[in-house]
Design an enzyme around this catalytic site. Structure first.
Site: not given
Ligand code: F6R
Length: 608
Positions: A2, A27, A75, A101-102, A481, A485, A488, A504, A603
């Protein structure tokens, strides 16, 4: 997640709010809304589509008249994305308008109490209790109603509030959720991050937990959690709006990939004096370092992957046990930390809920906390004993690139600095390492020049549905990483595996045509990796190797190879990750994915 914007001034508010909301789009959000106030009351407009829809329906804000207003990108957490759940929310009389927000953790009991008193709710959100509480506590004094309301709230919040009876005033408050005040001589702004207001003012005030700010066009007063007026320092933002715009690139992600040489340079050069690392900004010193018997590095996602690089590097240079931990695991596992533990917290946004909670847990245990953060004044930066900022500038693409690489750059500096303080590595060797680190930006530039080769590679692989990244030691850290990348932004499944671990169990998935990326930059183990390449090749895999220039043996065994410039093994991650960022970008592009805003992702992950 948010985002909040707010404005009070002498100009029309709506256009400014809509522009601010557009800056917060990165975001992640699923609905949005604005409320503009004037002597004639409120005008509220919401959408479950993009901000552009709000712009269209209000004729770029011109239909909404008034010079005070609040806006929100939502969001969804409590209640599906819908018109009624979108903010702003109001009380039954429409006297208060609120964006939030929250998460209000005690909203169910508050809603029960309010319903008993005759309140009707129109949304499924936790937020809606807030305007109803404001109405309950309002007896003609806006500030008093806000104070009484926030005293009832448990959980996290950043709030921007308007009162119909007081159309020249905007009130904002926060607790465990970011909120920044932008000040100027004839207007005041609020936003959940600087990108939304830097176009209008560079003078910002970072609100503390529990602060309530009362703003008019030409004044702002901040009250602390005890209700006392306080002076909070005003800081100057060092970058301008161009840094948060695409600047000719099609996507923020590609722009940010290309910004890495500069971002790394900005992060390291200001901390190198003569041939040494100096951290003027932290209280940590040799005496304190000597008291630690272990280091824990805690973070989420890519920041955690940077932490894994840090683990290998710090252990090698300091010979002290280092654990890298995922914040959402750390916070609930009663971690073994005490006053002899240094906890390094890594976060680009400085607001990630799990990382912040892990930091608080480490502090409760008595550990010393050092955070590596990009966003100045963020919650994690404020809550840590010491903070080292990555000077990467604003990162807008959801998939981090320069955020991640500058975190690693700082971890190198930290390791070199601490090794010198503790005398755990030869001074001459440390000088050489530092000199080599300073060459990395130019070496990254050389990789960026080969973007077309990676583009061609990506073109050949767009149809792949699952692939592997294998490596050992630092190569394994980068493999994690690289795999994230790709996943996502292109939605293609992949796994990162410690190369020695394949046999294994997972090697059963290797079959004819399976693409395996072999990361072999870490020269100390290049021959071991070569055996792993042969192992998967003999089972039919198509192997693409990324390694340092000159590794001819790997070239002989691989189907394709990409060379990075030569460097010291410790610094391989900073070079090796670049081709994978570019590769992931192009695979996503060829597959028609929304590169800067991948599905389901936000984000800044400010909820658990
Ligand atoms: C992946 C990515 C995320 C973040 C993670 C932590 O590209 O960006 O995995 O690294 O959500 O975020 P920060 O660093 O803001 O705490």
């Amino acid at each position: 997640m948010c985002g909040i914007v707010g404005f009070v001034g002498k100009k029309p508010a709506a256009g400014l709010l809509l522009d601010g909301l557009e800056k917060l789009e990165y975001r992640g959000y699923d609905s949005a809304g604005i409320c503009v106030g004037s002597n004639n009351g409120f005008q509220i407009e919401k959408t479950t589509e993009r901000i552009q829809t709000l712009k269209n329906s209000t004729h770029n804000g011109e239909y909404l008249v008034g010079s005070v207003g609040i806006g929100h990108t939502r969001w969804a957490t409590h209640g599906a994305p819908s018109y009624y759940n979108a903010h702003p929310h109001t009380d039954m009389d429409g006297r208060f308008a609120v964006v939030h927000n929250g998460i209000i953790e005690n909203y169910l009991s508050l809603a029960k109490e309010l319903k008993r008193e005759g309140v009707t709710f129109v949304s499924e959100t936790d937020t809606e209790v807030i305007p109803h509480l404001l109405a309950k506590y309002y007896h003609g004094d806006f500030l008093e109603a806000v104070q009484k309301t926030v005293a009832r709230l448990e959980g996290s919040y950043a709030l921007a509030i308007l009162c119909r009876d007081d159309p020249d005033t905007l009130i904002a408050t926060r607790r465990f959720s970011p909120l920044i005040l932008g000040v100027s001589s004839d207007a005041n702004y609020i936003a959940s991050d600087v990108t939304a207001l830097v176009n209008h003012t560079k003078d910002v005030l970072y609100m503390e937990d529990g602060d309530i700010a009362v703003m008019t066009a030409d004044s702002h007063t901040v009250y602390d959690k005890l209700g006392q007026p306080v002076e909070r320092p005003i800081s100057r933002v060092t970058w301008d709006i161009a840094a948060a715009e695409k600047g000719g690139y099609d996507h923020f992600m590609m722009k940010e990939i290309n910004e890495q040489p500069k971002a790394i340079e900005q992060t390291i050069e200001c901390r190198i004096k003569e041939r040494h690392v100096e951290f003027d900004e932290i209280a940590l010193d040799r005496k304190k370092l000597e008291q630690f018997n272990k280091i824990q590095i805690v973070a989420c996602g890519s920041a955690y992957h940077a932490g894994v690089v840090g683990k290998y590097v710090i252990e090698e240079l300091l010979r002290i046990p280092v654990e890298a931990d995922i914040a959402s695991e750390y916070r609930y596992r009663d971690p073994l930390a005490d006053e002899h533990t240094l906890v390094i917290i890594i976060s680009q946004s400085g607001e990630t809920a799990d990382t912040l909670a892990a930091l608080q847990e480490a502090k409760r245990k008595g550990a010393y906390t050092l955070s590596i953060v990009n966003v100045v004044g963020s919650s994690i930066a404020k809550a840590s004993d010491d903070v080292l900022y990555t000077w990467a500038g604003p990162e807008i693409a959801v998939a981090t690139t320069k955020g991640y690489s500058t975190q690693i750059a700082l971890l190198y500096l930290f390791a070199i600095w601490a090794a010198r303080q503790l005398g755990t590595a030869d001074r001459h060797e440390l000088h050489q390492l530092l000199a080599e680190l300073r060459t990395i930006p130019e070496k990254i530039d050389r990789i960026l020049d080969q973007a077309d080769t990676l583009k061609e590679m990506a073109k050949r692989l767009t149809r792949t549905d699952s692939l592997f990244f294998i490596g050992r030691n630092l190569d394994y850290a980068v493999a994690m990483e690289a795999s994230l990348k790709l996943k996502e932004i292109s939605y293609i499944h992949s796994e990162a595996y410690a190369a020695g671990e394949l046999k294994h169990g997972t090697i059963s998935l290797i079959e004819k045509g399976r693409v395996v990326f072999a990361l072999s930059g870490y020269e100390k183990l290049a021959d071991k990796l070569l055996s792993n390449i042969k192992e998967v090749k003999s089972r039919g895999a198509t192997v693409i190797t990324v390694t340092q220039e000159g590794n001819m043996l790997a070239a002989k065994e691989s189907d394709d190879i990409f060379y990075i410039p030569r460097t010291h093994s410790l610094f391989v991650p900073l070079l090796e990750v670049i081709p994978f960022q570019i590769y992931a970008y192009y695979v996503a592009l060829f597959n028609g994915c929304d590169i800067d805003k991948p599905r389901n992702l936000a984000k800044s992950v400010t909820v658990e």
